[in-house]
Design an enzyme around this catalytic site. Structure first.
Site, PDB file in Angstrom:
ATOM      1  N   LYS A  82       1.406  -3.026   5.536  1.00 13.61           N
ATOM      2  CA  LYS A  82       2.389  -2.499   4.955  1.00 13.61           C
ATOM      3  C   LYS A  82       2.408  -3.223   3.610  1.00 13.61           C
ATOM      4  O   LYS A  82       2.791  -3.059   2.436  1.00 13.61           O
ATOM      5  CB  LYS A  82       3.853  -2.758   4.716  1.00 13.61           C
ATOM      6  CG  LYS A  82       4.765  -1.662   6.117  1.00 13.61           C
ATOM      7  CD  LYS A  82       5.961  -2.227   6.124  1.00 13.61           C
ATOM      8  CE  LYS A  82       7.570  -1.055   6.319  1.00 13.61           C
ATOM      9  NZ  LYS A  82       8.162  -1.289   6.258  1.00 13.61           N
ATOM     10  N   GLU A  83       1.256  -4.023   3.310  1.00 13.55           N
ATOM     11  CA  GLU A  83       0.841  -5.144   2.020  1.00 13.55           C
ATOM     12  C   GLU A  83      -0.419  -4.312   1.639  1.00 13.55           C
ATOM     13  O   GLU A  83      -0.318  -2.948   0.871  1.00 13.55           O
ATOM     14  CB  GLU A  83       0.413  -6.768   2.684  1.00 13.55           C
ATOM     15  CG  GLU A  83       2.181  -6.454   3.184  1.00 13.55           C
ATOM     16  CD  GLU A  83       2.353  -7.757   3.561  1.00 13.55           C
ATOM     17  OE1 GLU A  83       1.876  -8.649   2.117  1.00 13.55           O
ATOM     18  OE2 GLU A  83       2.989  -8.338   4.427  1.00 13.55           O
ATOM     19  N   MET A  84      -1.352  -5.093   2.024  1.00 12.97           N
ATOM     20  CA  MET A  84      -3.127  -4.626   1.158  1.00 12.97           C
ATOM     21  C   MET A  84      -3.758  -3.561   2.075  1.00 12.97           C
ATOM     22  O   MET A  84      -4.719  -3.150   1.699  1.00 12.97           O
ATOM     23  CB  MET A  84      -3.048  -5.386   1.159  1.00 12.97           C
ATOM     24  CG  MET A  84      -3.317  -6.677   0.236  1.00 12.97           C
ATOM     25  SD  MET A  84      -4.335  -8.518   0.799  1.00 12.97           S
ATOM     26  CE  MET A  84      -5.246  -8.211  -1.009  1.00 12.97           C
ATOM     27  N   HIS A 113       1.023  -0.674   0.184  1.00  8.91           N
ATOM     28  CA  HIS A 113       0.085   0.288  -0.288  1.00  8.91           C
ATOM     29  C   HIS A 113       0.966   1.068  -0.197  1.00  8.91           C
ATOM     30  O   HIS A 113       1.692   1.652   0.762  1.00  8.91           O
ATOM     31  CB  HIS A 113      -1.100  -0.293   1.553  1.00  8.91           C
ATOM     32  CG  HIS A 113      -2.011   1.218   1.621  1.00  8.91           C
ATOM     33  ND1 HIS A 113      -3.179   1.517   0.767  1.00  8.91           N
ATOM     34  CD2 HIS A 113      -1.688   2.374   2.099  1.00  8.91           C
ATOM     35  CE1 HIS A 113      -3.322   2.152   0.572  1.00  8.91           C
ATOM     36  NE2 HIS A 113      -2.719   3.233   1.668  1.00  8.91           N
ATOM     37  N   ASN A 154      -2.163  -5.895   6.860  1.00  2.00           N
ATOM     38  CA  ASN A 154      -0.621  -5.687   7.451  1.00  2.00           C
ATOM     39  C   ASN A 154      -0.787  -3.768   6.944  1.00  2.00           C
ATOM     40  O   ASN A 154      -1.066  -3.635   5.164  1.00  2.00           O
ATOM     41  CB  ASN A 154       0.018  -6.400   6.753  1.00  2.00           C
ATOM     42  CG  ASN A 154       1.923  -5.992   6.638  1.00  2.00           C
ATOM     43  OD1 ASN A 154       1.889  -4.785   6.950  1.00  2.00           O
ATOM     44  ND2 ASN A 154       2.814  -7.122   7.040  1.00  2.00           N
TER      45      ASN A 154
END
Lengths: 330, 330
Positions: free
Chosen positions: A122-124, A80, A120
């Site tokens: 930092k991810e989705m 993201h 997360n």
């Protein structure tokens, strides 16, 4: 996958018991047997569902791209807001064969794993509540969940369960090496055969074994010599808290290794020959000759199996009740 | 698409000439007829090829997602380094029916369009040279290009030509409204029929006509009243330099409008009822009743056709000659 295919593969894998019984450390990987196609189809939709992310842009397939060996082919993933991920994205192909999920094994199975990236930051970058609200808002999803789970409600457990059910079908059978194990001695080259012999003689098989040629155990990265990296990941230590588990990671599968570059948990090595040399050096204290490396790589390339044939799902439209994506909100 | 399907659709569209001859302003959209399946397959690979972007993460499908109506369902797209795009991503579905491509028609066809995002620093952020180097580096692509173009070399024209050939197959036939036009009077609801009558009576068809229900002309956004937006796009003026072309855009297709939210070139409106009201107001100077709006939306929803059934392509692996992705370089 059509039914005939599943059946014929099932037959092959029955036949293969003979081959595996011949004490080879690598086992034939059987094709997936689909027992609940409705759940698999629902899981496929969710695997390709970008609305499980805050931005509405990132799906499971973004970093575990089935077009490219089940990985994003980047050293570490893009999350993201274009955040740089901390570790190399492991392949989703044959992932079910891992003793646990993630490089550090912190998720016990695919279902538990699937819950991680959604929430997360930092991810989705989403939340489980918003992911559930999103899926729950669409009548087409409601009907599918009702059908598969016999429930009027939808929760995150069902979402991740369905994703896992789809992922279990992402198996890559019939690699040339599997055909070789089944008795077709011409399925791989003499160079690959020599590579396999080396793979056993040098001790690679002590970690890379089983149907997935890995995934069956944890091992220290840098067993006999330290692995030099800027990546701060400490592996199992982060899970167990034990100093002895520092730099201990799940042994990755070598199936489809030709497709899953760049290599190692830090994604630092793009070239398979270099990866082989490094492994021999720091894990086994061995120096391979140039021709040995080429043999090993020929063997490893024979592990590329039939890739999943996936019909891209058509996703239902959002409506007034669907949370809106917030790609630039932060 | 299987051959039988193509043939049966071709028959239907022959039959449909009768329906179209009945002077309806909206024409039945025929299924794609594939004459060069090898080129289509190559184009499909390139459409899903993230290595046509600098990051190795963004493909054509990222912003023209075939799972979600051929769009990203965002107000404006996410580009390289999470940059915010300037305008709403138009659908790739039935795009071939546009008189030109992009909202401002600056590309004369799909082939010319496909070259844009690859080299746009705000989109895929690559260069045509690096895109060509990438594709050219892989033997599997070399073989396919040699086969399709009878050429040992690969250039950007071939790459975009193949992408366009694939995109031409992304047609959505057999919408309920098409079945209605073919004579099946029960294919759409009475509400939708009333909506279609309104759509003609109020003058919507003067712009939204033809097989794609749009795409046949340019028109000023805010014809009778100004359209209020923070989006700085000036439309055709940017192409022609003429003040009279300020805020003049290509009339978008209304096929699959149920799926291609949010609406307008600025992606500011998520709700189709609101979009209908706004169009009636600023383009036609009309005020629709609540029931008229619902009728219009029922008609518009009958334009959702059969979505493309796409088997996800398996892409060849990179090698030492393949330019490496640079997701975090700048």
């Amino acid at each position: 996958m059509n039914k005939l295919n599943v059946i014929s593969i099932a037959l092959l894998s029955t036949l293969s018991i003979g081959a595996n019984a011949s004490n080879e450390p690598i086992e034939i990987i059987p094709a997936a047997v689909i027992t609940n196609p409705e759940k698999v189809e629902l899981g496929k939709m969710l695997f390709f569902e970008p609305r499980l992310s805050k931005s509405g842009f990132i799906s499971c397939n973004s970093c575990h791209n089935i077009s490219t060996g089940g990985v994003d082919a980047l050293p570490t993933s893009i999350g993201h807001n274009w955040q740089q991920g901390p570790i190399n994205s492991p392949t989703v192909l044959n992932a079910e064969y891992g003793l646990a999920q993630f490089w550090d094994g912190r998720a016990k199975d695919l279902k538990e794993q699937a819950a991680g990236p959604i929430a997360n930051p930092k991810e989705m970058g989403f939340t489980h509540d918003l992911a559930v609200d999103t899926v729950r808002s669409m009548p087409a999803y409601q009907a599918r969940f009702a059908d598969v789970y016999n429930s009027k409600d939808i929760n995150i457990d069902m979402i991740t369960d369905a994703i896992a059910e789809f992922e279990k079908t992402l198996v890559t059978p019939n690699a040339p090496f599997d055909l070789y194990l089944q008795g077709d001695k011409s399925a791989i080259s003499d160079q690959a055969k020599a590579g396999y012999q080396l793979f056993k003689d040098k001790g690679c098989v002590s970690c890379h074994n089983g149907p997935a040629v890995g995934g069956t155990m944890y091992m220290k990265m840098g067993l006999v010599k330290p692995f030099h990296t800027n990546n701060p990941a400490e592996g199992r230590k982060g899970v167990t808290g034990k100093e002895a588990d520092k730099f201990v990671f799940k042994v990755p599968t070598l199936r489809n290794i030709e497709l899953t570059y760049p290599y190692f948990h830090d994604g630092s090595v793009w070239d398979l020959e270099e990866a082989v040399n490094t492994m021999a050096d720091i894990q086994l204290g061995q120096k391979l000759s140039e021709s040995e490396v080429k043999e090993m790589v020929a063997f490893l390339n024979s592990l590329t199996g039939e890739q999943p044939q996936i019909v891209l799902p058509i996703l239902p439209p959002s409506n007034k009740n669907t949370p809106r994506p917030e790609p630039f909100a932060d």
